[in-house]
Design an enzyme around this catalytic site. Structure first.
Site, PDB file in Angstrom:
ATOM      1  N   GLY A 176     -17.905  -2.151  -1.317  1.00 15.28           N
ATOM      2  CA  GLY A 176     -18.337  -1.105  -0.401  1.00 15.28           C
ATOM      3  C   GLY A 176     -18.398   0.255  -1.060  1.00 15.28           C
ATOM      4  N   VAL A 177     -17.370   0.604  -1.835  1.00 17.25           N
ATOM      5  CA  VAL A 177     -17.397   1.877  -2.561  1.00 17.25           C
ATOM      6  C   VAL A 177     -18.521   1.858  -3.586  1.00 17.25           C
ATOM      7  CG1 VAL A 177     -16.142   3.384  -4.145  1.00 17.25           C
ATOM      8  CG2 VAL A 177     -14.957   2.382  -2.197  1.00 17.25           C
TER       9      VAL A 177
ATOM     10  N   TYR B 243       0.841  -1.192   0.000  1.00 15.07           N
ATOM     11  CA  TYR B 243       0.000   0.000   0.000  1.00 15.07           C
ATOM     12  C   TYR B 243       0.877   1.245   0.000  1.00 15.07           C
ATOM     13  CZ  TYR B 243      -4.280   2.648   1.028  1.00 15.07           C
ATOM     14  OH  TYR B 243      -5.353   3.504   0.963  1.00 15.07           O
TER      15      TYR B 243
ATOM     16  N   ASN C 257     -20.445  -4.241  -6.667  1.00 16.66           N
ATOM     17  CA  ASN C 257     -20.948  -4.841  -5.430  1.00 16.66           C
ATOM     18  C   ASN C 257     -19.957  -4.720  -4.282  1.00 16.66           C
ATOM     19  OD1 ASN C 257     -19.259  -6.575  -6.823  1.00 16.66           O
ATOM     20  ND2 ASN C 257     -20.251  -8.433  -6.089  1.00 16.66           N
TER      21      ASN C 257
END
Length: 336
Positions: free
Chosen positions: A152-153, A53, A150
């Site tokens: 979360g965002v 990340y 589908n």
């Protein structure tokens, strides 16, 4: 207190440990003690544990970028919070722990609501708001297309767009996800595959939409998914990439950029938290908070796991074809 921790990066099953950390001290002036209520497992958490990340915390580290907590002890001088208030845990020093002392000035009481839904308020809903307003000036009747619909965002994009009068085309990988996304209030749902642009435009027209008003695409997949969305856009449209769920580099055809004057942008929420003034953040969280409180924004939840089962929870969160989010809760907590 119980916490999840990793001392080296890698697969969560290999590097995550459940440890006992010292309890935090009593809160001082201007501080509060907050106990974890729930914390979702997001792709950013898994990527951080893997070392992939954009943020690499010093090790050993406690993961977790967001969640909801309950205020249990209030330090001297704190007047805007009371014991029992639910507060957002945003980029706290690792939310996957039982309790933490925080500066009260950075916290605000949340409206009453479902604790699991409130726990997911900090990352995906503001991402949706900013994706919809920072890149293309959308007006009621405009359209936006997204993949990972589908997720979360994806659910948050549908809710925020619907509240603003903007219509959505939602691309899913499997036929089995179509009804779930329609249940969120999506206008059009299309299964990914060959001739996507042709099928998208036909579905828009069948729903009374004009493909010329499809000027924004939201890409969480990368790989060939970016190119597929780009070819659905009207001339001069914009693709915003905010994720790489495919694990592949973005694949583009330069003809789409040159002859269709398409723009490709990138978005990451973390710099916005660092740079946005408090007033701007309050507007964003006020909008999504109202949507959650009224039930207009509801992210599907597939499972909750006690903190002591964090490895199993991460394995579940990484599973393809999930029907909702996976969240961590304190051991002994009761959530459906």
């Amino acid at each position: 207190m119980l916490a999840a921790q990793f001392s080296r990066t890698g697969a969560p099953a290999d590097v995550l440990e459940v440890v006992q950390l010292p309890d935090p001290p009593a809160p001082g002036a201007g501080e509060v003690l907050v106990e974890l209520v729930a914390s979702p497992i997001n792709p950013s958490d898994l990527l951080t544990i893997a070392g992939s990340y954009g943020v690499k915390p010093p090790l050993p580290a406690v993961p977790g970028y967001e969640g909801v907590g309950a205020v249990t002890v209030i330090g001297e001088g704190v007047t805007h919070l009371k014991v029992g208030d639910r507060v957002l845990l945003l980029t706290a020093p690792g939310t996957w722990r039982e309790r933490v002392v925080l500066k009260a000035a950075s916290l605000f009481p949340l409206p009453p609501g479902d604790d699991l839904q409130l726990a997911m308020l900090g990352a995906n809903p503001p991402t949706a708001v900013l994706l919809l307003e920072k890149f293309v000036s959308l007006t009621p009747g405009d359209w936006v297309i997204q993949n990972a619909a589908n997720s979360g965002v994806g659910a948050a994009v549908v809710a925020v767009a619907r509240a603003r009068g903007v219509r959505t085309v939602n691309v899913v990988r499997r036929e089995s996800a179509v009804e779930d996304v329609r249940a969120l209030g999506a206008d059009v749902v299309v299964v990914d595959g060959p001739d996507l642009a042709t099928r998208v435009h036909a579905a828009m027209q069948a729903a009374g939409g004009d493909p010329a008003r499809l000027r924004l695409a939201l890409d969480a997949v990368a790989g060939r998914g970016t190119r597929a969305l780009m070819r659905c856009l009207a001339h001069g449209g914009t693709v915003v990439n905010y994720g790489g769920l495919s694990g592949e580099p973005i694949a583009l055809d330069p003809r789409d950029l040159i002859f269709h004057e398409t723009t490709l942008r990138g978005f990451w929420l973390v710099p916005w938290f660092r740079k946005a003034p408090p007033g701007e953040q309050a507007l964003v969280f006020g909008e999504v908070g109202r949507l959650v409180a009224t039930g207009a924004l509801r992210t599907p939840v597939e499972a909750t796991y006690p903190l002591s089962q964090v490895r199993a929870a991460c394995a579940h969160a990484a599973r393809e074809g999930r029907g909702g989010k996976v969240l961590l809760v304190p051991d002994g907590a009761s959530h459906p």
